[in-house]
Design a protein around this motif. Structure first.
Motif, PDB file in Angstrom:
ATOM      1  N   GLU A   9     -24.280 -22.788  85.931  1.00 11.06           N
ATOM      2  CA  GLU A   9     -23.158 -23.556  86.468  1.00 11.06           C
ATOM      3  C   GLU A   9     -22.375 -22.734  87.487  1.00 11.06           C
ATOM      4  O   GLU A   9     -21.921 -23.263  88.516  1.00 11.06           O
ATOM      5  CB  GLU A   9     -22.243 -24.012  85.335  1.00 11.06           C
ATOM      6  N   ASP A  10     -22.226 -21.432  87.237  1.00 14.33           N
ATOM      7  CA  ASP A  10     -21.496 -20.568  88.170  1.00 14.33           C
ATOM      8  C   ASP A  10     -22.230 -20.484  89.512  1.00 14.33           C
ATOM      9  O   ASP A  10     -21.592 -20.495  90.572  1.00 14.33           O
ATOM     10  CB  ASP A  10     -21.332 -19.174  87.574  1.00 14.33           C
ATOM     11  N   PHE A  11     -23.555 -20.416  89.466  1.00 13.51           N
ATOM     12  CA  PHE A  11     -24.351 -20.392  90.705  1.00 13.51           C
ATOM     13  C   PHE A  11     -24.107 -21.658  91.522  1.00 13.51           C
ATOM     14  O   PHE A  11     -23.895 -21.598  92.741  1.00 13.51           O
ATOM     15  CB  PHE A  11     -25.835 -20.254  90.362  1.00 13.51           C
ATOM     16  N   LEU A  12     -24.125 -22.814  90.852  1.00 13.62           N
ATOM     17  CA  LEU A  12     -23.936 -24.068  91.570  1.00 13.62           C
ATOM     18  C   LEU A  12     -22.517 -24.199  92.114  1.00 13.62           C
ATOM     19  O   LEU A  12     -22.319 -24.572  93.281  1.00 13.62           O
ATOM     20  CB  LEU A  12     -24.257 -25.249  90.645  1.00 13.62           C
ATOM     21  N   VAL A  13     -21.533 -23.875  91.293  1.00 13.08           N
ATOM     22  CA  VAL A  13     -20.145 -24.021  91.732  1.00 13.08           C
ATOM     23  C   VAL A  13     -19.823 -23.059  92.869  1.00 13.08           C
ATOM     24  O   VAL A  13     -19.167 -23.436  93.856  1.00 13.08           O
ATOM     25  CB  VAL A  13     -19.175 -23.803  90.554  1.00 13.08           C
ATOM     26  N   SER A  14     -20.299 -21.814  92.772  1.00 17.30           N
ATOM     27  CA  SER A  14     -20.006 -20.840  93.832  1.00 17.30           C
ATOM     28  C   SER A  14     -20.622 -21.278  95.151  1.00 17.30           C
ATOM     29  O   SER A  14     -20.022 -21.121  96.222  1.00 17.30           O
ATOM     30  CB  SER A  14     -20.512 -19.451  93.434  1.00 17.30           C
ATOM     31  N   GLY A  15     -21.823 -21.861  95.103  1.00 13.24           N
ATOM     32  CA  GLY A  15     -22.450 -22.366  96.319  1.00 13.24           C
ATOM     33  C   GLY A  15     -21.724 -23.579  96.877  1.00 13.24           C
ATOM     34  O   GLY A  15     -21.500 -23.685  98.089  1.00 13.24           O
ATOM     35  N   LEU A  16     -21.348 -24.499  96.011  1.00 10.13           N
ATOM     36  CA  LEU A  16     -20.612 -25.684  96.447  1.00 10.13           C
ATOM     37  C   LEU A  16     -19.260 -25.313  97.041  1.00 10.13           C
ATOM     38  O   LEU A  16     -18.812 -25.929  98.011  1.00 10.13           O
ATOM     39  CB  LEU A  16     -20.420 -26.641  95.261  1.00 10.13           C
ATOM     40  N   ASN A  17     -18.627 -24.298  96.466  1.00 14.28           N
ATOM     41  CA  ASN A  17     -17.315 -23.879  96.964  1.00 14.28           C
ATOM     42  C   ASN A  17     -17.359 -23.410  98.411  1.00 14.28           C
ATOM     43  O   ASN A  17     -16.359 -23.490  99.127  1.00 14.28           O
ATOM     44  CB  ASN A  17     -16.748 -22.756  96.089  1.00 14.28           C
ATOM     45  N   ILE A  18     -18.505 -22.906  98.861  1.00 10.17           N
ATOM     46  CA  ILE A  18     -18.604 -22.428 100.243  1.00 10.17           C
ATOM     47  C   ILE A  18     -19.361 -23.410 101.132  1.00 10.17           C
ATOM     48  O   ILE A  18     -19.798 -23.071 102.227  1.00 10.17           O
ATOM     49  CB  ILE A  18     -19.255 -21.028 100.318  1.00 10.17           C
ATOM     50  N   GLY A  19     -19.535 -24.632 100.622  1.00 10.28           N
ATOM     51  CA  GLY A  19     -20.091 -25.702 101.448  1.00 10.28           C
ATOM     52  C   GLY A  19     -21.589 -25.873 101.431  1.00 10.28           C
ATOM     53  O   GLY A  19     -22.131 -26.625 102.251  1.00 10.28           O
ATOM     54  N   GLU A  20     -22.302 -25.225 100.513  1.00  4.47           N
ATOM     55  CA  GLU A  20     -23.751 -25.410 100.443  1.00  4.47           C
ATOM     56  C   GLU A  20     -24.078 -26.745  99.773  1.00  4.47           C
ATOM     57  O   GLU A  20     -23.498 -27.086  98.736  1.00  4.47           O
ATOM     58  CB  GLU A  20     -24.398 -24.270  99.656  1.00  4.47           C
ATOM     59  N   PRO A  21     -24.998 -27.521 100.325  1.00  6.12           N
ATOM     60  CA  PRO A  21     -25.394 -28.786  99.697  1.00  6.12           C
ATOM     61  C   PRO A  21     -26.030 -28.544  98.325  1.00  6.12           C
ATOM     62  O   PRO A  21     -26.769 -27.573  98.130  1.00  6.12           O
ATOM     63  CB  PRO A  21     -26.408 -29.371 100.676  1.00  6.12           C
ATOM     64  N   LEU A  22     -25.753 -29.438  97.404  1.00  4.62           N
ATOM     65  CA  LEU A  22     -26.271 -29.285  96.046  1.00  4.62           C
ATOM     66  C   LEU A  22     -27.798 -29.286  96.019  1.00  4.62           C
ATOM     67  O   LEU A  22     -28.419 -28.511  95.282  1.00  4.62           O
ATOM     68  CB  LEU A  22     -25.716 -30.405  95.164  1.00  4.62           C
ATOM     69  N   ALA A  23     -28.420 -30.132  96.835  1.00 14.22           N
ATOM     70  CA  ALA A  23     -29.888 -30.175  96.864  1.00 14.22           C
ATOM     71  C   ALA A  23     -30.471 -28.845  97.318  1.00 14.22           C
ATOM     72  O   ALA A  23     -31.514 -28.408  96.812  1.00 14.22           O
ATOM     73  CB  ALA A  23     -30.365 -31.302  97.774  1.00 14.22           C
ATOM     74  N   MET A  24     -29.804 -28.181  98.263  1.00 17.30           N
ATOM     75  CA  MET A  24     -30.298 -26.894  98.741  1.00 17.30           C
ATOM     76  C   MET A  24     -30.154 -25.814  97.673  1.00 17.30           C
ATOM     77  O   MET A  24     -30.999 -24.920  97.550  1.00 17.30           O
ATOM     78  CB  MET A  24     -29.553 -26.482 100.013  1.00 17.30           C
ATOM     79  N   LEU A  25     -29.083 -25.873  96.901  1.00 19.33           N
ATOM     80  CA  LEU A  25     -28.897 -24.912  95.802  1.00 19.33           C
ATOM     81  C   LEU A  25     -29.988 -25.094  94.756  1.00 19.33           C
ATOM     82  O   LEU A  25     -30.581 -24.123  94.275  1.00 19.33           O
ATOM     83  CB  LEU A  25     -27.514 -25.100  95.174  1.00 19.33           C
ATOM     84  N   LEU A  26     -30.282 -26.341  94.405  1.00 16.74           N
ATOM     85  CA  LEU A  26     -31.337 -26.614  93.432  1.00 16.74           C
ATOM     86  C   LEU A  26     -32.703 -26.245  93.999  1.00 16.74           C
ATOM     87  O   LEU A  26     -33.588 -25.792  93.263  1.00 16.74           O
ATOM     88  CB  LEU A  26     -31.303 -28.089  93.033  1.00 16.74           C
ATOM     89  N   ASP A  27     -32.870 -26.419  95.306  1.00 14.60           N
ATOM     90  CA  ASP A  27     -34.132 -26.065  95.942  1.00 14.60           C
ATOM     91  C   ASP A  27     -34.388 -24.569  95.851  1.00 14.60           C
ATOM     92  O   ASP A  27     -35.542 -24.131  95.707  1.00 14.60           O
ATOM     93  CB  ASP A  27     -34.108 -26.513  97.400  1.00 14.60           C
ATOM     94  N   ARG A  28     -33.356 -23.760  95.932  1.00 12.40           N
ATOM     95  CA  ARG A  28     -33.513 -22.308  95.789  1.00 12.40           C
ATOM     96  C   ARG A  28     -33.975 -21.946  94.385  1.00 12.40           C
ATOM     97  O   ARG A  28     -34.788 -21.031  94.193  1.00 12.40           O
ATOM     98  CB  ARG A  28     -32.196 -21.610  96.114  1.00 12.40           C
ATOM     99  N   LEU A  29     -33.499 -22.666  93.392  1.00 16.66           N
ATOM    100  CA  LEU A  29     -33.881 -22.377  92.001  1.00 16.66           C
ATOM    101  C   LEU A  29     -35.298 -22.848  91.685  1.00 16.66           C
ATOM    102  O   LEU A  29     -36.026 -22.197  90.932  1.00 16.66           O
ATOM    103  CB  LEU A  29     -32.904 -23.059  91.040  1.00 16.66           C
ATOM    104  N   LEU A  30     -35.683 -23.977  92.256  1.00 15.30           N
ATOM    105  CA  LEU A  30     -36.968 -24.590  91.927  1.00 15.30           C
ATOM    106  C   LEU A  30     -38.025 -24.377  93.001  1.00 15.30           C
ATOM    107  O   LEU A  30     -39.124 -24.940  92.910  1.00 15.30           O
ATOM    108  CB  LEU A  30     -36.779 -26.098  91.699  1.00 15.30           C
ATOM    109  N   SER A  31     -37.746 -23.553  93.991  1.00 14.28           N
ATOM    110  CA  SER A  31     -38.680 -23.321  95.087  1.00 14.28           C
ATOM    111  C   SER A  31     -40.074 -22.954  94.577  1.00 14.28           C
ATOM    112  O   SER A  31     -40.231 -22.036  93.767  1.00 14.28           O
ATOM    113  CB  SER A  31     -38.162 -22.175  95.967  1.00 14.28           C
ATOM    114  N   PRO A  32     -41.116 -23.647  95.027  1.00 14.81           N
ATOM    115  CA  PRO A  32     -42.470 -23.298  94.564  1.00 14.81           C
ATOM    116  C   PRO A  32     -42.890 -21.891  94.992  1.00 14.81           C
ATOM    117  O   PRO A  32     -43.543 -21.180  94.225  1.00 14.81           O
ATOM    118  CB  PRO A  32     -43.348 -24.370  95.203  1.00 14.81           C
TER     119      PRO A  32
END
Length: 253
Positions: free
Chosen positions: A191-214
């Motif tokens: 949750e901290d990873f997602l919130v910190s990214g959202l706080n600086i304007g990163e799209p949620l899909a891009m944050l999830l893409d970094r975690l699930l990148s093949p």
């Protein structure tokens, strides 16, 4: 998937020397795919159709099939036939009324290969965020989306289960619009990873893409003719030929 039983062995021989010749050549060279599936006789032509996740929520399946850009060149997980690169993995799904089939994807098929024998455990990046399986990921993602948006968890689970991509993207957009209200106080790592990214304007899909990148998690994709080895879970959106092991052995001899 849709399966059509084939009785004519001369037709099967023709298929092995034409439409399915690339996979047949790989079988001769020891590169093999298996699947435990409903016992439908000796030979089937199998066609994938739309599917949702089995045994867990549909969150990760919808994300990697329809939303995350890093998965764009992979066979869609929501429209595929899932196989095992070794017989023992397929045998784990055996139960009365099922049989182990040899799976031969059609010539030109795109094959996705996971880094482990089970897709659920294939995302090493998630373990850095205290998530061991895709089932854990689904539950934590739904919990986060609910707390960030105010939408009930069962409603979020339903839009993923319905494969409602516009509704998911709208949910992400609504959370991004209110990102500055999200606080990082004492949050778990995910949750901290997602919130910190959202706080600086990163799209949620891009944050999830970094975690699930093949690529980051060790997945690969190639044409069936290019497969050098498969010892783990694999899947394809192509038509496949299912053959009983003894039947295929006759054609190989």
């Amino acid at each position: 998937m849709h399966r059509k039983h084939v009785d004519d062995m001369s037709y099967v021989q023709k298929l092995l020397s034409s439409d399915f010749s690339e996979a047949f050549r790989l079988w001769k060279n020891g590169v093999r795919l298996y699947r435990s599936s409903a016992d439908n006789g000796m030979v089937d032509l199998a066609t994938p159709f739309f599917r949702t996740s089995a045994g867990t929520g549909n969150e990760y399946t919808l994300l990697i099939s329809e939303i995350l850009p890093s998965w764009r060149n992979y066979p869609k997980r929501n429209h595929c036939i899932i196989c095992a690169g070794n017989r023992s993995s397929a045998k784990e799904y055996q139960e009365p009324g099922r049989a182990i089939y040899c799976v031969l994807p059609k010539n030109g098929a795109s094959i996705a290969i996971a880094p482990t024998a089970d897709m659920w455990y294939s995302f090493s990046i998630l373990r850095k965020y205290e998530i061991d399986t895709l089932d854990d990921f689904n539950r934590k993602l739904v919990s986060f989306l609910s707390s960030a948006s105010g939408m009930p968890q069962n409603a979020i689970e339903q839009i993923f289960q319905d494969s409602d991509v516009p509704a998911v993207l709208q949910l992400f957009k609504d959370i991004e619009a209110d990102a500055k209200t999200l606080k990082r106080t004492s949050l778990p790592k995910f949750e901290d990873f997602l919130v910190s990214g959202l706080n600086i304007g990163e799209p949620l899909a891009m944050l999830l893409d970094r975690l699930l990148s093949p690529d980051a998690n060790g997945f690969s994709v190639c044409r069936i003719s290019e497969v050098a080895e498969v010892k783990t879970e694999a899947w394809t959106s192509s038509d496949c030929l299912f053959l009983d092991e003894k039947m295929l052995a006759q054609f190989l001899s």
